[in-house]
Design an enzyme around this catalytic site. Structure first.
Site, PDB file in Angstrom:
ATOM      1  N   ASN A 149     -12.325   3.558   3.924  1.00  0.00           N
ATOM      2  CA  ASN A 149     -13.606   3.597   4.629  1.00  0.00           C
ATOM      3  C   ASN A 149     -13.678   4.834   5.523  1.00  0.00           C
ATOM      4  O   ASN A 149     -12.647   5.362   5.937  1.00  0.00           O
ATOM      5  CB  ASN A 149     -13.769   2.334   5.481  1.00  0.00           C
ATOM      6  CG  ASN A 149     -14.186   1.136   4.663  1.00  0.00           C
ATOM      7  OD1 ASN A 149     -14.951   1.257   3.716  1.00  0.00           O
ATOM      8  ND2 ASN A 149     -13.670  -0.036   5.012  1.00  0.00           N
ATOM      9  N   CYS A 170     -14.537  -2.098  -2.986  1.00  0.00           N
ATOM     10  CA  CYS A 170     -14.534  -2.946  -1.802  1.00  0.00           C
ATOM     11  C   CYS A 170     -14.426  -4.390  -2.288  1.00  0.00           C
ATOM     12  O   CYS A 170     -14.628  -4.680  -3.471  1.00  0.00           O
ATOM     13  CB  CYS A 170     -15.833  -2.733  -1.016  1.00  0.00           C
ATOM     14  SG  CYS A 170     -15.975  -3.644   0.539  1.00  0.00           S
ATOM     15  N   HIS A 171     -14.098  -5.294  -1.386  1.00  0.00           N
ATOM     16  CA  HIS A 171     -14.037  -6.701  -1.796  1.00  0.00           C
ATOM     17  C   HIS A 171     -15.165  -7.531  -1.199  1.00  0.00           C
ATOM     18  O   HIS A 171     -15.111  -8.751  -1.209  1.00  0.00           O
ATOM     19  CB  HIS A 171     -12.673  -7.312  -1.425  1.00  0.00           C
ATOM     20  CG  HIS A 171     -12.256  -7.052  -0.017  1.00  0.00           C
ATOM     21  ND1 HIS A 171     -11.178  -6.268   0.302  1.00  0.00           N
ATOM     22  CD2 HIS A 171     -12.780  -7.469   1.139  1.00  0.00           C
ATOM     23  CE1 HIS A 171     -11.040  -6.210   1.606  1.00  0.00           C
ATOM     24  NE2 HIS A 171     -12.006  -6.933   2.142  1.00  0.00           N
ATOM     25  N   HIS A 200     -21.325  -2.404   1.971  1.00  0.00           N
ATOM     26  CA  HIS A 200     -21.460  -3.237   3.177  1.00  0.00           C
ATOM     27  C   HIS A 200     -22.902  -3.626   3.490  1.00  0.00           C
ATOM     28  O   HIS A 200     -23.122  -4.487   4.331  1.00  0.00           O
ATOM     29  CB  HIS A 200     -20.839  -2.561   4.410  1.00  0.00           C
ATOM     30  CG  HIS A 200     -19.344  -2.534   4.385  1.00  0.00           C
ATOM     31  ND1 HIS A 200     -18.594  -2.207   5.501  1.00  0.00           N
ATOM     32  CD2 HIS A 200     -18.446  -2.775   3.398  1.00  0.00           C
ATOM     33  CE1 HIS A 200     -17.299  -2.261   5.191  1.00  0.00           C
ATOM     34  NE2 HIS A 200     -17.198  -2.600   3.913  1.00  0.00           N
TER      35      HIS A 200
END
Length: 428
Positions: A149, A170-171, A200
């Site tokens: 990030n 990303c998870h 996000h």
């Protein structure tokens, strides 16, 4: 025989998860070489021990090497996993929290947006571009799987300045899907969803179970205390966002306000959450090291990261669907998301297979979602511009246009905050 290089392998818990995942695939377990690289000798040694123990536990024939030389690790790599943190918890993350706090600006995570995300982007983009430069010299056909990030800023910068094929991972999508399934008392494997946006700040555009639209049921859920922010956003914007409530609280102007403890309490916003997590991760690494020194076994359970399945899909040609971070502009000139800027980085459905990573276009987002996302995209773009050109005014403008920072501080106050942050980081 695929070679998978790990840059930042000293993130040993993450390395453990991804190496273990790779070893569950029949096509990868015996012929893969794991090339581990880190700048910290002790952490690198721990990662090497973990990897060797995992290979033994799986009865696999994979090989492992470890080096402090990044180019050596990257030479001949087919896949590269980046998982480093430039500046570390101390001093950089501490600076990103403590300096804004002195100016009356509180944060929760500060690794993706806000002044903390801007500073992290500025110090990380040059390092990731150096990795790409090495790859261009020694492994130009490698696929870079970036886990670092601020995801969107980093992948945006790579797309601007490098020819290396890159996808950001990303998870948050699979993690949120599991949380929603739990809230709805359904098996996560039975959810059908379409998710798109930016990292996000992507949204479940479709959420179904056996053809049933789950949104009516979701709107009736009594939000868990730790997830009030996202359910409030659902109430007003109509869709559920992928990233956690503590993250989203600082991506918007509505939930963290100086002197408004009523808001902090009402939405259960965990201020200064990331420093606590960093300290916990440091302790976890120390515990893992101690356990290894005692001869303890390593955990071989599968994680929910995408990386291993992507590599398996590319190696075997067996398609694997996932959400990845890629340029919005497609190779054919079209866009993956029609109402977001062409040069930004978007998170959309992708498929990994024999042809590599193929993003799936999703058309236009609902207008309110595109508008909300654009407030973040503008900050990302200015930060990338600042990192690539050295323009200091772009840093100020990024901070001034950040939704949370702009809601808290005046223009002159933001200017002074940025100066103090840059000075503090330059002194380390």
């Amino acid at each position: 025989m695929p070679k998978i290089a790990f840059v930042g392998a000293g993130s040993a818990v993450f390395t453990r998860n991804l190496v273990g995942d790779v070893l569950t695939h029949a096509a990868l377990r015996d012929d893969t070489t794991f090339a581990l690289m880190d700048i910290d000798v002790d952490r690198l040694e721990t990662a090497e021990i973990v990897t060797s123990r995992l290979i033994e536990a799986h009865g696999a024939g994979a090989q492992v090497t470890a080096t402090l030389d990044r180019r050596e690790a990257l030479d001949g790599a087919d896949y590269v996993v980046t998982s480093f943190q430039v500046g570390g918890y101390e001093p950089s993350t501490v600076i990103d929290f403590e300096v804004p706090k002195r100016h009356g600006l509180r944060q929760t995570i500060a690794d993706t947006l806000g002044v903390g995300g801007i500073m992290r982007g500025l110090r990380t983009i040059p390092v990731l571009l150096d990795v790409c430069s090495d790859l261009e010299a020694v492994s130009p056909d490698a696929l870079l799987l970036n886990y670092v990030n601020p995801m969107a800023m980093l992948c945006w910068a790579v797309a601007e300045r490098s020819s290396i094929r890159t996808v950001g991972l990303c998870h948050s999508v699979q993690g949120t899907a599991a949380q929603l399934a739990d809230d709805l008392h359904l098996p996560a494997s039975e959810l059908d969803h379409l998710v798109a946006g930016i990292n996000h700040v992507a949204f479940f555009l479709r959420l179904e179970h056996r053809g049933e639209d789950l949104y009516p049921r979701l709107r009736e859920v009594d939000p868990p205390d730790w997830n009030r922010v996202r359910y409030k956003l659902l109430e007003h914007f109509g869709y559920f966002v992928t990233e956690s409530s503590e993250h989203f609280a600082e991506y918007s102007p509505w939930f963290i306000k100086d002197g408004r403890e009523d808001l902090i309490d009402a939405f259960n916003v965990p201020l200064d959450e990331y420093p606590r997590r960093c300290e916990a991760q440091i302790a976890e690494w120390a515990a893992l090291r101690e356990e290894l020194e005692r001869g303890g076994a390593v955990d071989v359970a599968r994680s929910h990261e995408y990386g291993a399945d992507i590599i398996n899909g590319c190696v075997t040609g067996e398609p694997f669907a996932f959400n990845g971070n890629v340029p919005n502009r497609r190779a054919d000139g079209g866009l993956n998301i029609d109402n977001l800027p062409a040069d930004c980085c978007v998170e959309v459905p992708c498929e990994a297979g024999a042809s590599g990573i193929v993003p799936q276009p999703v058309g236009a987002l609902p207008r309110q979602l595109a508008g909300l996302i654009q407030t973040n995209v503008t900050v990302q773009g200015l930060t990338v511009e600042a990192a690539l050109t050295g323009r200091r005014d772009a840093i100020y403008q990024a901070a001034m246009l950040d939704p949370h920072t702009g809601a808290e501080l005046s223009l002159d106050e933001i200017h002074d905050l940025v100066d103090d942050l840059l000075e503090a980081h330059a002194a380390t």
